[in-house]
Scaffold this motif. Structure first.
Motif, PDB file in Angstrom:
ATOM      1  N   LYS A 149      15.267   6.554  30.184  1.00 51.91           N
ATOM      2  CA  LYS A 149      15.503   6.098  28.813  1.00 51.91           C
ATOM      3  C   LYS A 149      14.361   6.515  27.903  1.00 51.91           C
ATOM      4  CE  LYS A 149      18.478   2.149  29.808  1.00 51.91           C
ATOM      5  NZ  LYS A 149      18.695   0.696  29.603  1.00 51.91           N
ATOM      6  N   TRP A 150      14.745   7.112  26.770  1.00 49.45           N
ATOM      7  CA  TRP A 150      13.757   7.543  25.784  1.00 49.45           C
ATOM      8  C   TRP A 150      14.072   6.893  24.455  1.00 49.45           C
ATOM      9  CZ3 TRP A 150       9.963   9.981  28.116  1.00 49.45           C
ATOM     10  CH2 TRP A 150      10.241  10.727  29.263  1.00 49.45           C
ATOM     11  N   LYS A 151      13.040   6.581  23.705  1.00 41.30           N
ATOM     12  CA  LYS A 151      13.251   6.028  22.377  1.00 41.30           C
ATOM     13  C   LYS A 151      13.625   7.125  21.396  1.00 41.30           C
ATOM     14  CE  LYS A 151      10.595   1.760  22.184  1.00 41.30           C
ATOM     15  NZ  LYS A 151       9.548   1.014  21.445  1.00 41.30           N
ATOM     16  N   HIS A 152      14.535   6.797  20.506  1.00 39.03           N
ATOM     17  CA  HIS A 152      14.918   7.707  19.430  1.00 39.03           C
ATOM     18  C   HIS A 152      13.720   7.945  18.500  1.00 39.03           C
ATOM     19  CE1 HIS A 152      17.129   9.534  16.179  1.00 39.03           C
ATOM     20  NE2 HIS A 152      16.808   8.544  15.362  1.00 39.03           N
ATOM     21  N   ILE A 153      13.594   9.176  17.963  1.00 41.97           N
ATOM     22  CA  ILE A 153      12.519   9.519  17.024  1.00 41.97           C
ATOM     23  C   ILE A 153      13.052   9.371  15.602  1.00 41.97           C
ATOM     24  CG2 ILE A 153      10.810  11.237  16.319  1.00 41.97           C
ATOM     25  CD1 ILE A 153      10.543  10.380  19.236  1.00 41.97           C
ATOM     26  N   PRO A 154      12.674   8.309  14.879  1.00 39.93           N
ATOM     27  CA  PRO A 154      13.160   8.148  13.499  1.00 39.93           C
ATOM     28  C   PRO A 154      12.603   9.235  12.584  1.00 39.93           C
ATOM     29  CG  PRO A 154      12.192   6.105  14.353  1.00 39.93           C
ATOM     30  CD  PRO A 154      11.802   7.203  15.292  1.00 39.93           C
ATOM     31  N   PHE A 155      13.296   9.454  11.472  1.00 43.87           N
ATOM     32  CA  PHE A 155      12.859  10.466  10.516  1.00 43.87           C
ATOM     33  C   PHE A 155      11.445  10.172  10.001  1.00 43.87           C
ATOM     34  CE2 PHE A 155      13.221  12.508   6.170  1.00 43.87           C
ATOM     35  CZ  PHE A 155      13.191  13.812   6.651  1.00 43.87           C
ATOM     36  N   LEU A 156      11.132   8.903   9.782  1.00 44.31           N
ATOM     37  CA  LEU A 156       9.796   8.539   9.301  1.00 44.31           C
ATOM     38  C   LEU A 156       8.715   8.964  10.288  1.00 44.31           C
ATOM     39  CD1 LEU A 156       7.839   7.146   7.372  1.00 44.31           C
ATOM     40  CD2 LEU A 156       8.402   4.963   8.477  1.00 44.31           C
ATOM     41  N   ALA A 157       8.936   8.720  11.590  1.00 45.56           N
ATOM     42  CA  ALA A 157       7.945   9.119  12.598  1.00 45.56           C
ATOM     43  C   ALA A 157       7.787  10.639  12.631  1.00 45.56           C
ATOM     44  CB  ALA A 157       8.362   8.602  13.972  1.00 45.56           C
ATOM     45  N   PHE A 158       8.902  11.344  12.505  1.00 43.62           N
ATOM     46  CA  PHE A 158       8.894  12.810  12.493  1.00 43.62           C
ATOM     47  C   PHE A 158       8.063  13.347  11.324  1.00 43.62           C
ATOM     48  CE2 PHE A 158      11.105  16.656  10.820  1.00 43.62           C
ATOM     49  CZ  PHE A 158      10.875  17.526  11.880  1.00 43.62           C
ATOM     50  N   THR A 217       0.819  -1.209   0.000  1.00 38.13           N
ATOM     51  CA  THR A 217       0.000   0.000   0.000  1.00 38.13           C
ATOM     52  C   THR A 217       0.851   1.255   0.000  1.00 38.13           C
ATOM     53  OG1 THR A 217      -0.110  -0.035   2.419  1.00 38.13           O
ATOM     54  CG2 THR A 217      -1.883  -1.141   1.204  1.00 38.13           C
ATOM     55  N   GLU A 218       2.180   1.119   0.158  1.00 41.98           N
ATOM     56  CA  GLU A 218       3.060   2.278   0.174  1.00 41.98           C
ATOM     57  C   GLU A 218       4.146   2.107  -0.883  1.00 41.98           C
ATOM     58  OE1 GLU A 218       3.015   3.656   4.839  1.00 41.98           O
ATOM     59  OE2 GLU A 218       4.632   2.398   4.113  1.00 41.98           O
ATOM     60  N   TYR A 219       4.559   3.237  -1.451  1.00 38.15           N
ATOM     61  CA  TYR A 219       5.653   3.221  -2.407  1.00 38.15           C
ATOM     62  C   TYR A 219       6.737   4.160  -1.913  1.00 38.15           C
ATOM     63  CZ  TYR A 219       2.531   0.699  -5.491  1.00 38.15           C
ATOM     64  OH  TYR A 219       1.690  -0.251  -6.010  1.00 38.15           O
ATOM     65  N   ALA A 243       3.048  15.576   8.986  1.00 39.55           N
ATOM     66  CA  ALA A 243       2.045  15.450   7.918  1.00 39.55           C
ATOM     67  C   ALA A 243       0.635  15.366   8.483  1.00 39.55           C
ATOM     68  CB  ALA A 243       2.338  14.222   7.064  1.00 39.55           C
ATOM     69  N   ARG A 244       0.498  14.914   9.738  1.00 41.76           N
ATOM     70  CA  ARG A 244      -0.833  14.853  10.360  1.00 41.76           C
ATOM     71  C   ARG A 244      -1.332  16.236  10.768  1.00 41.76           C
ATOM     72  NH1 ARG A 244       0.657  10.875   8.419  1.00 41.76           N
ATOM     73  NH2 ARG A 244       0.238   8.722   9.026  1.00 41.76           N
ATOM     74  N   ASN A 245      -0.420  17.216  10.810  1.00 38.80           N
ATOM     75  CA  ASN A 245      -0.770  18.620  11.077  1.00 38.80           C
ATOM     76  C   ASN A 245      -1.536  18.782  12.387  1.00 38.80           C
ATOM     77  OD1 ASN A 245      -0.842  21.368  10.605  1.00 38.80           O
ATOM     78  ND2 ASN A 245      -2.651  21.297   9.286  1.00 38.80           N
ATOM     79  N   GLN A 246      -1.063  18.150  13.433  1.00 41.37           N
ATOM     80  CA  GLN A 246      -1.671  18.280  14.754  1.00 41.37           C
ATOM     81  C   GLN A 246      -0.865  19.254  15.602  1.00 41.37           C
ATOM     82  OE1 GLN A 246      -2.415  14.514  16.635  1.00 41.37           O
ATOM     83  NE2 GLN A 246      -3.334  13.601  14.802  1.00 41.37           N
ATOM     84  N   GLU A 289       3.097   8.744  -0.197  1.00 40.49           N
ATOM     85  CA  GLU A 289       1.870   9.323   0.352  1.00 40.49           C
ATOM     86  C   GLU A 289       2.181  10.370   1.417  1.00 40.49           C
ATOM     87  OE1 GLU A 289      -2.237   7.937   2.661  1.00 40.49           O
ATOM     88  OE2 GLU A 289      -0.638   6.501   2.282  1.00 40.49           O
ATOM     89  N   GLU A 290       3.185  10.095   2.244  1.00 40.14           N
ATOM     90  CA  GLU A 290       3.562  11.047   3.293  1.00 40.14           C
ATOM     91  C   GLU A 290       4.221  12.286   2.686  1.00 40.14           C
ATOM     92  OE1 GLU A 290       2.422  10.538   6.123  1.00 40.14           O
ATOM     93  OE2 GLU A 290       1.998   8.397   6.063  1.00 40.14           O
ATOM     94  N   ILE A 291       5.035  12.093   1.666  1.00 38.97           N
ATOM     95  CA  ILE A 291       5.673  13.236   1.003  1.00 38.97           C
ATOM     96  C   ILE A 291       4.603  14.126   0.376  1.00 38.97           C
ATOM     97  CG2 ILE A 291       7.318  13.961  -0.768  1.00 38.97           C
ATOM     98  CD1 ILE A 291       8.799  11.348  -0.357  1.00 38.97           C
ATOM     99  N   GLN A 292       3.585  13.516  -0.225  1.00 37.03           N
ATOM    100  CA  GLN A 292       2.490  14.292  -0.805  1.00 37.03           C
ATOM    101  C   GLN A 292       1.763  15.091   0.271  1.00 37.03           C
ATOM    102  OE1 GLN A 292       1.708  14.833  -3.845  1.00 37.03           O
ATOM    103  NE2 GLN A 292       2.590  13.212  -5.093  1.00 37.03           N
ATOM    104  N   ARG A 293       1.557  14.506   1.430  1.00 34.58           N
ATOM    105  CA  ARG A 293       0.893  15.228   2.526  1.00 34.58           C
ATOM    106  C   ARG A 293       1.725  16.425   2.979  1.00 34.58           C
ATOM    107  NH1 ARG A 293      -1.368  10.433   6.565  1.00 34.58           N
ATOM    108  NH2 ARG A 293      -3.155   9.797   5.287  1.00 34.58           N
ATOM    109  N   ILE A 294       3.033  16.224   3.056  1.00 35.14           N
ATOM    110  CA  ILE A 294       3.922  17.333   3.412  1.00 35.14           C
ATOM    111  C   ILE A 294       3.818  18.436   2.362  1.00 35.14           C
ATOM    112  CG2 ILE A 294       6.350  18.009   3.591  1.00 35.14           C
ATOM    113  CD1 ILE A 294       5.360  16.633   6.084  1.00 35.14           C
ATOM    114  N   GLY A 295       3.788  18.029   1.092  1.00 38.97           N
ATOM    115  CA  GLY A 295       3.654  19.017   0.020  1.00 38.97           C
ATOM    116  C   GLY A 295       2.390  19.839   0.150  1.00 38.97           C
ATOM    117  N   GLU A 296       1.298  19.202   0.542  1.00 42.69           N
ATOM    118  CA  GLU A 296       0.033  19.918   0.715  1.00 42.69           C
ATOM    119  C   GLU A 296       0.102  20.870   1.904  1.00 42.69           C
ATOM    120  OE1 GLU A 296      -2.863  16.853   1.098  1.00 42.69           O
ATOM    121  OE2 GLU A 296      -2.624  16.139  -0.983  1.00 42.69           O
ATOM    122  N   LEU A 297       0.710  20.420   3.008  1.00 39.28           N
ATOM    123  CA  LEU A 297       0.803  21.251   4.203  1.00 39.28           C
ATOM    124  C   LEU A 297       1.659  22.490   3.963  1.00 39.28           C
ATOM    125  CD1 LEU A 297       0.289  21.685   7.243  1.00 39.28           C
ATOM    126  CD2 LEU A 297       2.266  20.216   7.699  1.00 39.28           C
TER     127      LEU A 297
END
Length: 352
Positions: A223-232, A41-43, A237-240, A313-321
């Motif tokens: 201890k904290w988990k690292h924030i990967p670039f994908l999660a960021f 479902t993702e490319y 992109a969710r614009n919250q 799909e995420e890149i497109q959302r960023i483009g819209e934002l």
């Protein structure tokens, strides 16, 4: 003797014609295709782009001849003004209080600078500090006590400066700015500030369903988990509101662009050259020594590599934002996508 074209059976001739025109088409257009998988479902560009069998010449992905910076500045201003004309209903609003608090004031040369994080802000703050104080420092940590902000003035003084001072802003390609923000705030900085970002934005991990053990970072026995670039990227992109921060917030939300009559729009990508031209236009003489030397931007190195691993799909959302930032400041989301694809092609060509 080899048969002539017309001695070949008609069905075979037709096949050869199709092959011939197929090769011609591939040699004259930019062509990529995606691996098809019914369960996918993702490319992701870096993973799913496949090159055609025909070799692609590197000459097909060369850029166009650049214009002079004076022409580029004129183009930037024309694009910006055209965008704001089309947004006329929104431009009638007054300058937001948050914008006023972001303007740094240089009374000596009558300049207002609206600072946008991750656009070369540290460098630009030093330039305007040195202009105001006649110094040439690049190492001083410039906090609020070192700089004057427009919000410190009376309403009448604010209005007069907005009307009469030179207004200056630095902007940056949105994807590159995002990559620079993540790398700086979640990877490069050390000490309490880095851990504040990692702790404060742990909830970004929700976007990748992170239930597996990952890289851990320990600070003060926690201890904290690292924030990967994908999660960021997915979080932005969710614009919250909970995941927004001035370091990656769109420029149109920070500096009320269409409510301000800007005199100069600088780009991070050409910041050193922009300073030389801006000094000339602003009548600043004999201070070229405080203009920094050109350095490679961390974001420019990382953003292609980072976004190659992000679902389209995420890149497109960023483009819209960030579409308003793209449109008003002369950047192109389509060019960013093209550059990502070019990077994939180069890597695959070098890998063959």
């Amino acid at each position: 003797m080899a048969p002539s074209f017309y001695q070949i059976p008609r069905s075979s001739r037709r096949r050869y014609v199709y092959v011939f025109f197929g090769i011609v088409a591939l040699s004259t257009i930019f062509f990529v295709r995606f691996r098809h998988d019914q369960n996918k479902t993702e490319y992701v560009l870096g993973r799913d782009v496949i090159l055609p069998q025909k070799t692609i010449s590197m000459s097909t992905i060369q850029g166009s001849e650049p214009m002079s910076l004076e022409q580029e500045q004129a183009k930037r201003m024309a694009v910006f003004k055209d965008y704001c004309r089309r947004q006329q209903a929104k431009t009638m609003k007054p300058v937001a209080n948050e914008t006023i608090s972001r303007f740094i004031v240089n009374d000596k040369y009558k300049i207002l600078y609206c600072f946008v994080p991750k656009t070369g802000t540290t460098t630009t703050k030093h330039v305007f500090y040195n202009l105001e104080h006649g110094t040439n420092t690049t190492t001083l940590f410039l906090g609020s006590k070192h700089l004057k902000f427009l919000s410190e003035y009376t309403d009448n003084e604010i209005h007069r400066r907005l009307e009469t001072y030179i207004k200056f802003i630095v902007v940056r390609d949105p994807l590159e700015r995002l990559a620079s923000s993540w790398k700086n705030k979640f990877m490069d900085i050390r000490g309490a500030m880095r851990y504040w970002f990692i702790e404060h934005y742990q909830s970004m991990l929700e976007t990748i369903g992170d239930n597996e053990p990952g890289e851990k970072i320990t600070y003060q026995d926690v201890k904290w988990k690292h924030i990967p670039f994908l999660a960021f990227i997915r979080a932005i992109a969710r614009n919250q509101t909970r995941w927004m921060n001035p370091h990656w917030q769109p420029v149109y939300q920070l500096c009320s662009p269409c409510q301000v009559n800007w005199d100069y729009i600088a780009h991070t990508e050409t910041l050193v050259e922009d300073f030389h031209l801006f000094f000339k236009k602003a009548g600043i003489v004999g201070r070229d020594n405080i203009i920094p030397k050109m350095e490679e931007r961390v974001g420019s190195r990382f953003y292609l590599e980072g976004f190659m691993k992000i679902p389209l799909e995420e890149i497109q959302r960023i483009g819209e934002l960030y579409q308003s930032d793209y449109d008003m400041f002369g950047y192109s989301f389509q060019e960013d996508l093209d550059n990502l694809i070019k990077r994939v092609i180069k890597e695959k060509l070098h890998g063959n």
